[in-house]
Design an enzyme around this catalytic site. Structure first.
Site, short mmCIF file in Angstrom:
data_model
loop_
_atom_site.label_atom_id
_atom_site.label_comp_id
_atom_site.label_asym_id
_atom_site.label_seq_id
_atom_site.Cartn_x
_atom_site.Cartn_y
_atom_site.Cartn_z
N ARG A 211 4.56 3.23 -7.46
CA ARG A 211 3.34 3.73 -8.11
C ARG A 211 2.31 4.34 -7.17
NH1 ARG A 211 -0.01 1.32 -10.23
NH2 ARG A 211 -0.43 2.61 -12.06
N ASP A 212 2.49 4.27 -5.87
CA ASP A 212 1.50 4.86 -4.96
C ASP A 212 2.18 5.43 -3.72
OD1 ASP A 212 -1.06 5.62 -4.19
OD2 ASP A 212 -1.49 3.73 -3.18
N ILE A 213 3.19 6.27 -3.95
CA ILE A 213 3.90 6.89 -2.83
C ILE A 213 3.08 8.05 -2.30
CG2 ILE A 213 5.99 8.13 -2.14
CD1 ILE A 213 7.52 6.54 -4.24
N ASN B 61 1.61 5.74 3.07
CA ASN B 61 2.37 4.55 2.70
C ASN B 61 3.84 4.64 3.11
OD1 ASN B 61 0.27 3.08 1.64
ND2 ASN B 61 0.63 3.69 -0.48
#
Length: 223
Positions: free
Chosen positions: A131-133, A137
């Protein structure tokens, strides 16, 4: 004690980074030959932030892949919650982009994309989405190993909790995230695409909300 440093079977060496929700320390495991590890602590001593760390720990505990940080332990002191993970030496792709000062060569971006797809493919097979690529990250570790980090916003496919929904990044958040629609594996595919776009161009995609409101047509990177 609120916002105190962790006091478990480890020796804190130095604060690593501070993100929006957490403070991260580099530490040595005193009961494992001083092996380096990483400890993630919630910044705000509140039930919500304590649950955020526990949520990430519960997900990492179920995963086993060289492209994902290995869970080692979880403990708490009052409203402070701590997640212990393997230490991974390296720099994230955002740092690499800044140091280079220009977009990455196409062949390197393709290589990174292939590795990311393998990691995310494993994650989806386990029933989770990240959900937060984004470049910040994704760590490039020794010998070219890529590692996807920060699972604080991760959740089961189609079951994003309120804690998970709060952790997204404009320019990398997919249309379904921006429009509060049900999320699935395509959410991460969008994040991979947005990450590769930044590596190739040096720029982030405009936030989805802005594109929808302005009617900006999609432009190819090259033809």
């Amino acid at each position: 004690v609120a916002n105190s440093e962790p006091d478990n079977d480890s020796l804190i060496k130095k604060p690593f980074i501070t993100s929006g929700f957490a403070r991260i320390y580099q530490a040595a495991d005193l009961y494992n030959n001083n092996r380096l590890c990483v400890i993630k602590q919630n910044i705000n001593a509140s039930p919500e932030e304590t649950e955020r760390i526990h949520h990430e720990a519960s997900i990492l505990r179920q995963l086993n892949h060289r492209g994902i940080p290995q869970y080692q332990d979880e403990f708490g002191e009052g409203l402070n919650s701590y997640l212990v993970m393997e230490y991974i030496a390296g720099k994230n792709l955002w740092q690499l982009l800044l140091e280079l000062g220009k977009p990455l060569p196409q062949f390197r971006v393709i290589h990174f994309g292939q590795h990311l797809c393998r990691i995310v493919g494993y994650l989806h097979k386990q029933g989770f989405i990240h959900r937060d690529i984004k470049p910040a990250n994704v760590l490039r570790a020794e010998r070219g190993r890529l590692v996807l980090i920060d699972f604080g916003g991760s959740d089961r496919i189609g079951q994003a909790t309120q804690i998970a929904r709060e952790q997204t990044t404009p320019g990398f958040a997919s249309p379904e995230q921006s429009l509060d629609m049900p999320e699935n594996a395509q959410t991460d595919i969008y994040g991979i695409g947005a990450t590769l776009y930044m590596l190739l161009t040096g720029q982030a995609l405009p936030p989805v909300e802005y594109v929808f409101q302005s009617g900006i047509p999609a432009q190819p990177i090259w033809e």
